[in-house]
Design a protein around this motif. Structure first.
Motif, PDB file in Angstrom:
ATOM      1  N   SER A 136      21.975  63.962 -29.207  1.00  0.00           N
ATOM      2  CA  SER A 136      22.336  65.307 -29.648  1.00  0.00           C
ATOM      3  C   SER A 136      23.393  65.316 -30.741  1.00  0.00           C
ATOM      4  CB  SER A 136      22.830  66.134 -28.459  1.00  0.00           C
ATOM      5  OG  SER A 136      21.862  66.172 -27.454  1.00  0.00           O
ATOM      6  N   MET A 137      24.400  64.465 -30.622  1.00  0.00           N
ATOM      7  CA  MET A 137      25.476  64.491 -31.609  1.00  0.00           C
ATOM      8  C   MET A 137      24.977  64.065 -32.985  1.00  0.00           C
ATOM      9  SD  MET A 137      28.481  65.232 -32.510  1.00  0.00           S
ATOM     10  CE  MET A 137      29.763  65.342 -31.300  1.00  0.00           C
ATOM     11  N   LEU A 138      24.122  63.068 -33.042  1.00  0.00           N
ATOM     12  CA  LEU A 138      23.617  62.631 -34.341  1.00  0.00           C
ATOM     13  C   LEU A 138      22.766  63.705 -35.003  1.00  0.00           C
ATOM     14  CD1 LEU A 138      22.801  58.915 -33.531  1.00  0.00           C
ATOM     15  CD2 LEU A 138      24.665  59.796 -34.925  1.00  0.00           C
ATOM     16  N   VAL A 139      21.954  64.406 -34.216  1.00  0.00           N
ATOM     17  CA  VAL A 139      21.152  65.502 -34.778  1.00  0.00           C
ATOM     18  C   VAL A 139      22.068  66.606 -35.270  1.00  0.00           C
ATOM     19  CG1 VAL A 139      19.496  67.313 -34.189  1.00  0.00           C
ATOM     20  CG2 VAL A 139      19.115  64.984 -33.398  1.00  0.00           C
ATOM     21  N   ARG A 140      23.045  66.951 -34.463  1.00  0.00           N
ATOM     22  CA  ARG A 140      23.973  68.023 -34.833  1.00  0.00           C
ATOM     23  C   ARG A 140      24.788  67.657 -36.078  1.00  0.00           C
ATOM     24  NH1 ARG A 140      29.091  69.690 -31.901  1.00  0.00           N
ATOM     25  NH2 ARG A 140      29.546  71.641 -32.954  1.00  0.00           N
ATOM     26  N   MET A 141      25.224  66.395 -36.159  1.00  0.00           N
ATOM     27  CA  MET A 141      25.996  65.951 -37.319  1.00  0.00           C
ATOM     28  C   MET A 141      25.169  65.970 -38.595  1.00  0.00           C
ATOM     29  SD  MET A 141      28.174  62.810 -35.669  1.00  0.00           S
ATOM     30  CE  MET A 141      28.664  62.167 -37.243  1.00  0.00           C
ATOM     31  N   SER A 142      23.870  65.747 -38.474  1.00  0.00           N
ATOM     32  CA  SER A 142      23.032  65.752 -39.665  1.00  0.00           C
ATOM     33  C   SER A 142      22.726  67.167 -40.144  1.00  0.00           C
ATOM     34  CB  SER A 142      21.738  64.992 -39.409  1.00  0.00           C
ATOM     35  OG  SER A 142      20.946  65.673 -38.470  1.00  0.00           O
ATOM     36  N   LEU A 143      22.973  68.174 -39.298  1.00  0.00           N
ATOM     37  CA  LEU A 143      22.648  69.548 -39.658  1.00  0.00           C
ATOM     38  C   LEU A 143      23.844  70.389 -40.080  1.00  0.00           C
ATOM     39  CD1 LEU A 143      20.150  70.291 -36.767  1.00  0.00           C
ATOM     40  CD2 LEU A 143      19.594  69.908 -39.171  1.00  0.00           C
ATOM     41  N   THR A 144      25.011  70.081 -39.550  1.00  0.00           N
ATOM     42  CA  THR A 144      26.187  70.895 -39.819  1.00  0.00           C
ATOM     43  C   THR A 144      27.431  70.021 -39.856  1.00  0.00           C
ATOM     44  OG1 THR A 144      27.384  72.891 -39.149  1.00  0.00           O
ATOM     45  CG2 THR A 144      26.652  71.437 -37.389  1.00  0.00           C
ATOM     46  N   GLN A 145      28.509  70.592 -40.320  1.00  0.00           N
ATOM     47  CA  GLN A 145      29.783  69.881 -40.352  1.00  0.00           C
ATOM     48  C   GLN A 145      30.417  69.980 -38.963  1.00  0.00           C
ATOM     49  OE1 GLN A 145      30.772  68.225 -43.075  1.00  0.00           O
ATOM     50  NE2 GLN A 145      32.532  67.414 -41.992  1.00  0.00           N
ATOM     51  N   VAL A 146      30.455  68.874 -38.247  1.00  0.00           N
ATOM     52  CA  VAL A 146      31.037  68.838 -36.906  1.00  0.00           C
ATOM     53  C   VAL A 146      32.506  68.463 -37.043  1.00  0.00           C
ATOM     54  CG1 VAL A 146      30.915  67.743 -34.640  1.00  0.00           C
ATOM     55  CG2 VAL A 146      28.819  68.159 -35.936  1.00  0.00           C
ATOM     56  N   PRO A 147      33.408  69.209 -36.366  1.00  0.00           N
ATOM     57  CA  PRO A 147      34.838  68.863 -36.452  1.00  0.00           C
ATOM     58  C   PRO A 147      35.103  67.443 -35.958  1.00  0.00           C
ATOM     59  CG  PRO A 147      34.535  71.008 -35.402  1.00  0.00           C
ATOM     60  CD  PRO A 147      33.174  70.405 -35.565  1.00  0.00           C
ATOM     61  N   TRP A 148      36.085  66.791 -36.560  1.00  0.00           N
ATOM     62  CA  TRP A 148      36.381  65.396 -36.239  1.00  0.00           C
ATOM     63  C   TRP A 148      36.768  65.218 -34.783  1.00  0.00           C
ATOM     64  CZ3 TRP A 148      40.986  63.920 -34.216  1.00  0.00           C
ATOM     65  CH2 TRP A 148      42.050  64.813 -34.345  1.00  0.00           C
ATOM     66  N   PHE A 150      27.766  71.573 -26.106  1.00  0.00           N
ATOM     67  CA  PHE A 150      27.760  70.934 -24.795  1.00  0.00           C
ATOM     68  C   PHE A 150      26.933  69.655 -24.814  1.00  0.00           C
ATOM     69  CE2 PHE A 150      25.510  70.247 -20.777  1.00  0.00           C
ATOM     70  CZ  PHE A 150      26.588  69.980 -19.952  1.00  0.00           C
ATOM     71  N   ALA A 151      25.734  69.723 -25.371  1.00  0.00           N
ATOM     72  CA  ALA A 151      24.852  68.545 -25.397  1.00  0.00           C
ATOM     73  C   ALA A 151      25.446  67.423 -26.237  1.00  0.00           C
ATOM     74  CB  ALA A 151      23.473  68.931 -25.926  1.00  0.00           C
ATOM     75  N   SER A 152      26.190  67.763 -27.273  1.00  0.00           N
ATOM     76  CA  SER A 152      26.775  66.716 -28.112  1.00  0.00           C
ATOM     77  C   SER A 152      28.038  66.112 -27.498  1.00  0.00           C
ATOM     78  CB  SER A 152      27.068  67.254 -29.508  1.00  0.00           C
ATOM     79  OG  SER A 152      28.030  68.275 -29.460  1.00  0.00           O
ATOM     80  N   LEU A 153      28.618  66.777 -26.496  1.00  0.00           N
ATOM     81  CA  LEU A 153      29.793  66.231 -25.824  1.00  0.00           C
ATOM     82  C   LEU A 153      29.461  65.581 -24.486  1.00  0.00           C
ATOM     83  CD1 LEU A 153      32.429  69.030 -26.516  1.00  0.00           C
ATOM     84  CD2 LEU A 153      32.174  66.843 -27.681  1.00  0.00           C
ATOM     85  N   PHE A 154      28.403  66.027 -23.824  1.00  0.00           N
ATOM     86  CA  PHE A 154      28.011  65.476 -22.529  1.00  0.00           C
ATOM     87  C   PHE A 154      27.513  64.054 -22.740  1.00  0.00           C
ATOM     88  CE2 PHE A 154      24.955  65.249 -18.866  1.00  0.00           C
ATOM     89  CZ  PHE A 154      25.913  65.300 -17.876  1.00  0.00           C
ATOM     90  N   PRO A 155      28.139  63.055 -22.095  1.00  0.00           N
ATOM     91  CA  PRO A 155      27.853  61.654 -22.423  1.00  0.00           C
ATOM     92  C   PRO A 155      26.392  61.238 -22.281  1.00  0.00           C
ATOM     93  CG  PRO A 155      29.787  61.822 -21.024  1.00  0.00           C
ATOM     94  CD  PRO A 155      29.198  63.183 -21.095  1.00  0.00           C
ATOM     95  N   PHE A 156      25.652  61.819 -21.338  1.00  0.00           N
ATOM     96  CA  PHE A 156      24.264  61.400 -21.159  1.00  0.00           C
ATOM     97  C   PHE A 156      23.347  61.986 -22.232  1.00  0.00           C
ATOM     98  CE2 PHE A 156      26.191  61.090 -16.960  1.00  0.00           C
ATOM     99  CZ  PHE A 156      25.913  59.766 -16.683  1.00  0.00           C
ATOM    100  N   ALA A 174      35.257  62.604 -32.059  1.00  0.00           N
ATOM    101  CA  ALA A 174      36.137  61.673 -31.347  1.00  0.00           C
ATOM    102  C   ALA A 174      36.026  61.870 -29.838  1.00  0.00           C
ATOM    103  CB  ALA A 174      37.579  61.859 -31.802  1.00  0.00           C
ATOM    104  N   LEU A 175      35.987  63.123 -29.382  1.00  0.00           N
ATOM    105  CA  LEU A 175      35.857  63.398 -27.950  1.00  0.00           C
ATOM    106  C   LEU A 175      34.516  62.912 -27.421  1.00  0.00           C
ATOM    107  CD1 LEU A 175      37.005  64.691 -25.376  1.00  0.00           C
ATOM    108  CD2 LEU A 175      36.000  66.861 -26.129  1.00  0.00           C
ATOM    109  N   SER A 176      33.467  63.103 -28.197  1.00  0.00           N
ATOM    110  CA  SER A 176      32.145  62.655 -27.784  1.00  0.00           C
ATOM    111  C   SER A 176      32.091  61.133 -27.647  1.00  0.00           C
ATOM    112  CB  SER A 176      31.095  63.128 -28.790  1.00  0.00           C
ATOM    113  OG  SER A 176      29.822  62.702 -28.429  1.00  0.00           O
TER     114      SER A 176
END
Length: 157
Positions: free
Chosen positions: A97-109, A86-92, A113-115
């Protein structure tokens, strides 16, 4: 000395296994967050004529900046949890959040793209919103507006 060498090997191991493609997304999320929060703060600044009155309008924007920092510990512990997604998709929250999440796990493409799509759409929407507030707010001199009045400004034709 052996403890320091073991620590150095652990750090080098982490650097070696780090997914460096995350850095390609850094400018996208940085600029998206910059424009999103910049337009929100521009809207807040256009509603008032002195700095003391601006605090009531900048507090919500500041809270939106602080909340993802509070979520980071949970995202680091479980990067695939509902809160992390949720935090990686919520624009604010996504610029952090997305950069932290991407550095820790494989995030689906498609989540990346949605984020990015939601972030770009949100900053375009907030720029439009800031323009609506600015066109009325800049003419209101000497009057301290309320949130209710600012929402009326958005609806003016």
């Amino acid at each position: 000395v052996d403890a320091q060498m073991a620590q150095m090997k652990a750090i080098l191991g982490e650097i070696y296994t780090f997914d460096w493609t995350v850095l390609w997304y850094l400018p996208i999320f940085f600029l998206g967050g910059f424009f999103l929060y910049g337009s929100l703060l521009a809207a807040a600044g256009s509603t008032v004529d002195n700095i003391q009155d601006a605090q009531q309008f900048t507090l919500p924007v500041t809270m939106l900046l602080i909340l993802p920092i509070l979520f980071l510990q949970n995202i680091i512990q479980n990067p695939n949890s509902f809160l992390a997604v949720f935090a990686s998709l919520f624009p604010f929250f996504s610029p952090m959040s997305m950069l932290v999440r991407m550095s820790l796990t494989q995030v689906p493409w498609y989540e990346i793209a949605l984020s990015v799509f939601l972030l770009i759409g949100s900053f375009l929407g907030t720029i439009w919103l800031a323009g609506r507030i600015y066109r009325t707010g800049v003419l209101m001199y000497g009057k301290k507006p309320s949130f209710k009045e600012v929402f009326k400004w958005i609806g003016y034709k």
